[in-house]
Write an enzyme that holds these catalytic residues in place. Structure first.
Site, PDB file in Angstrom:
ATOM      1  N   TYR A  30     -46.406 -73.557  22.522  1.00 31.12           N
ATOM      2  CA  TYR A  30     -46.183 -73.459  21.080  1.00 31.12           C
ATOM      3  C   TYR A  30     -44.838 -72.797  20.849  1.00 31.12           C
ATOM      4  O   TYR A  30     -44.564 -71.738  21.444  1.00 31.12           O
ATOM      5  CB  TYR A  30     -47.307 -72.636  20.453  1.00 31.12           C
ATOM      6  CG  TYR A  30     -47.178 -72.384  18.963  1.00 31.12           C
ATOM      7  CD1 TYR A  30     -46.965 -71.087  18.478  1.00 31.12           C
ATOM      8  CD2 TYR A  30     -47.281 -73.414  18.043  1.00 31.12           C
ATOM      9  CE1 TYR A  30     -46.865 -70.845  17.118  1.00 31.12           C
ATOM     10  CE2 TYR A  30     -47.190 -73.173  16.673  1.00 31.12           C
ATOM     11  CZ  TYR A  30     -46.979 -71.883  16.212  1.00 31.12           C
ATOM     12  OH  TYR A  30     -46.884 -71.628  14.865  1.00 31.12           O
ATOM     13  N   ASP A  84     -38.282 -70.221  25.790  1.00 26.99           N
ATOM     14  CA  ASP A  84     -38.868 -69.604  24.601  1.00 26.99           C
ATOM     15  C   ASP A  84     -39.542 -68.313  25.061  1.00 26.99           C
ATOM     16  O   ASP A  84     -40.661 -68.331  25.572  1.00 26.99           O
ATOM     17  CB  ASP A  84     -39.870 -70.558  23.948  1.00 26.99           C
ATOM     18  CG  ASP A  84     -40.528 -69.922  22.730  1.00 26.99           C
ATOM     19  OD1 ASP A  84     -41.162 -70.661  21.948  1.00 26.99           O
ATOM     20  OD2 ASP A  84     -40.428 -68.696  22.560  1.00 26.99           O
ATOM     21  N   LYS A  89     -41.093 -61.230  18.009  1.00 25.92           N
ATOM     22  CA  LYS A  89     -42.139 -60.235  18.312  1.00 25.92           C
ATOM     23  C   LYS A  89     -41.562 -58.860  18.685  1.00 25.92           C
ATOM     24  O   LYS A  89     -41.071 -58.142  17.832  1.00 25.92           O
ATOM     25  CB  LYS A  89     -43.072 -60.796  19.387  1.00 25.92           C
ATOM     26  CG  LYS A  89     -43.862 -62.037  18.883  1.00 25.92           C
ATOM     27  CD  LYS A  89     -44.842 -62.542  19.887  1.00 25.92           C
ATOM     28  CE  LYS A  89     -45.383 -63.911  19.512  1.00 25.92           C
ATOM     29  NZ  LYS A  89     -46.462 -63.891  18.514  1.00 25.92           N
TER      30      LYS A  89
HETATM   31  P1  KE4 Z   1     -43.326 -66.803  14.748  1.00 27.07           P
HETATM   32  O1  KE4 Z   1     -42.632 -67.832  13.872  1.00 27.07           O
HETATM   33  O2  KE4 Z   1     -44.819 -66.766  14.557  1.00 27.07           O
HETATM   34  O3  KE4 Z   1     -42.664 -65.409  14.665  1.00 27.07           O
HETATM   35  O4  KE4 Z   1     -43.076 -67.232  16.276  1.00 27.07           O
HETATM   36  C1  KE4 Z   1     -43.449 -68.528  16.668  1.00 27.07           C
HETATM   37  C2  KE4 Z   1     -43.642 -68.557  18.178  1.00 27.07           C
HETATM   38  C3  KE4 Z   1     -42.649 -69.107  18.967  1.00 27.07           C
HETATM   39  N1  KE4 Z   1     -42.762 -69.149  20.312  1.00 27.07           N
HETATM   40  C4  KE4 Z   1     -43.859 -68.618  20.934  1.00 27.07           C
HETATM   41  C5  KE4 Z   1     -43.946 -68.669  22.431  1.00 27.07           C
HETATM   42  C6  KE4 Z   1     -44.900 -68.028  20.163  1.00 27.07           C
HETATM   43  O5  KE4 Z   1     -45.984 -67.515  20.801  1.00 27.07           O
HETATM   44  C7  KE4 Z   1     -44.793 -67.989  18.761  1.00 27.07           C
HETATM   45  C8  KE4 Z   1     -45.878 -67.401  17.883  1.00 27.07           C
HETATM   46  N2  KE4 Z   1     -47.046 -66.967  18.541  1.00 27.07           N
HETATM   47  C9  KE4 Z   1     -48.285 -67.008  17.762  1.00 27.07           C
HETATM   48  C10 KE4 Z   1     -49.462 -66.551  18.619  1.00 27.07           C
HETATM   49  N3  KE4 Z   1     -49.382 -66.876  19.982  1.00 27.07           N
HETATM   50  C11 KE4 Z   1     -48.159 -66.171  16.543  1.00 27.07           C
HETATM   51  C12 KE4 Z   1     -49.475 -65.860  15.840  1.00 27.07           C
HETATM   52  C13 KE4 Z   1     -49.626 -66.662  14.580  1.00 27.07           C
HETATM   53  O6  KE4 Z   1     -49.280 -67.861  14.568  1.00 27.07           O
HETATM   54  O7  KE4 Z   1     -50.115 -66.043  13.606  1.00 27.07           O
END
Ligand code: KE4
Length: 422
Positions: free
Chosen positions: A142, A237, A265
């Site tokens: 993701y 990523d 994060k």
């Molecule tokens: P954000 O746009 O949520 O800050 O980051 C997206 C993203 C990009 N790349 C990786 C590897 C990620 O894990 C994420 C976001 N992670 C999720 C949970 N694994 C965020 C939680 C959510 O969607 O509320």
């Protein structure tokens, strides 16, 4: 009706699903979300007065623990200087400096406001820099809710079984190629067909959105070699793994240097920060010094930069090896307890992250992750939460330990596991 239940009812009237991010609904585990009033160290407190040991840690950012005194103090001082300037400020240089010093693949870095913005911008830059349109990603990985990446996403999309999603035009995902994680043969076949048109490989160097899945021996080096052979970029990523797997991310841990890195994060210390960085010759193509456009009103926000800077500065002094050892021991003990109860369990763990999959088989990609029994996970999640252990409400997420957790918290966790009934 509990306080959280009442708040959830109010929220659902004016916020889609009552939440500002789908996976928080806990729909996948048949529970309602707890509304959180505060968090400190390893603990999170619900509005209903429950104090729980937290392994979500805001989905990864809180590696220092919640409300670290050094970060809190710096934020209070920054607050007195104003919340947003829309102009360059010293804290941007401070945070960028720590990132560039820590990550071997990053000569320059641009701040944005989320991981999604980071990967979206890195995708545009990789296409602008190479003049190519295709991008390769891996099923179960993701990279945020960027149209081009919602072709078979992990995380929320996988939990909610949304393999793609309405609203993404077919012609957008037509430029996205998919391979299975850890399957170099598939990557080679795809490159043999399309290599000259592939701008970049996007990969989570340690995958955290199908549950935790580790790169098998040779996988990351293989991607590096293939990208070099075809003149494509390798983009890590590291939104989860950056400053988590080690202080120099997965790229430092495995000593594989990507052309670009996406971050989020932890680098915001709990405030909204994303970033993308890479080799100078690539980053020089970003406006205003280059011709690839990207912008953001709150990018480099002084409060967020301050939280990120003091978080990374403090992390730099922490003992990652000790936390990794403690996490491994906790995770192995949890696995042993569950196996003693006759529950099929497969464990993946690295550094301060772990996922317990409810299957006997080793989990090395999305298909094997999907074999994890979600009914067993649902029982696990709800019984642990009832006993004050707060886990991600999805079998396709990770548990995050932190430097604020200690033997008391880990014993509480094991005690709760010993009382599980299946
Ligand atoms: P954000 O746009 O949520 O800050 O980051 C997206 C993203 C990009 N790349 C990786 C590897 C990620 O894990 C994420 C976001 N992670 C999720 C949970 N694994 C965020 C939680 C959510 O969607 O509320």
């Amino acid at each position: 009706m509990t306080i959280s239940g009442d708040l959830f009812e109010q929220a659902r009237k004016i916020i889609p699903g009552g939440v500002n991010s789908p996976v928080r609904t806990c729909a996948g585990v048949g529970a309602d979300p707890l509304f959180i009033s505060k968090a400190n160290g390893a603990y999170i407190h619900s509005e209903d007065g429950h104090k729980m040991v937290d392994y979500v840690m805001s989905w990864g950012p809180m590696l220092l623990g919640h409300n670290h005194p050094k970060v809190k103090k710096a934020l209070h001082e920054a607050l007195d200087r104003g919340t947003s300037f829309g102009a360059p400020c010293q804290p941007e240089i401070d945070l960028a400096g720590l990132i560039v010093d820590a990550l071997p693949g990053v000569d320059m870095v641009r701040m944005v406001n989320s991981g999604t913005e980071a990967t979206m911008s890195a995708l545009r830059l990789s296409r602008g820099y190479t003049g190519r349109s295709l991008v390769l990603k891996f099923t179960g990985c993701y990279h945020g809710h960027v149209d081009a990446f919602l072709a078979s996403a992990g995380s929320g999309a996988a939990t909610l079984c949304i393999p793609g999603t309405p609203g993404v035009p077919q012609e957008v995902v037509a430029n996205t190629l998919l391979a299975d994680y850890n399957n170099l043969e598939q990557v080679r076949e795809i490159f043999a067909k399309h290599g000259q048109d592939i701008a970049a490989i996007f990969v989570e160097p340690v995958a955290g959105n199908m549950g935790l899945v580790l790169p098998q021996e040779g996988f990351l080096q293989g991607l590096r070699d293939i990208a070099n052979e075809y003149g494509s970029l390798l983009v890590f990523d590291e939104v989860i793994t950056g400053f988590r797997v080690s202080y120099s991310g997965a790229q430092g841990y495995y000593n594989i240097i990507p052309d670009m890195t996406c971050l989020g994060k932890i680098i915001g210390g709990g405030l909204p920060v994303g970033a993308y960085g890479g080799k100078k010759e690539i980053m020089d193509r970003i406006a205003p010094c280059g011709d690839v456009y990207q912008a953001g009103t709150l990018s480099g926000n002084p409060l967020a930069m301050t939280a990120g800077y003091y978080t990374l500065k403090t992390l730099k002094e922490m003992d990652y090896d000790q936390l990794a050892a403690d996490t491994g021991s906790l995770a192995e003990s949890l696995k042993d307890i569950l196996i003693e109860k006759g529950v099929p369990v497969s464990l993946n763990t690295i550094s301060s992250i772990f996922t317990l999959f409810f299957t006997d088989d080793e989990v090395h990609d999305f298909d094997s992750a999907k074999k994890s029994d979600q009914h067993l996970f649902k029982k696990f999640y709800n019984q642990m939460r009832d006993q004050g252990i707060y886990l991600a409400p999805s079998g396709f997420e990770c548990a995050f330990n932190s430097f604020a957790h200690g033997s008391d918290e880990w014993e509480k966790t094991l005690e709760a596991a010993r009382k599980l009934k299946f």
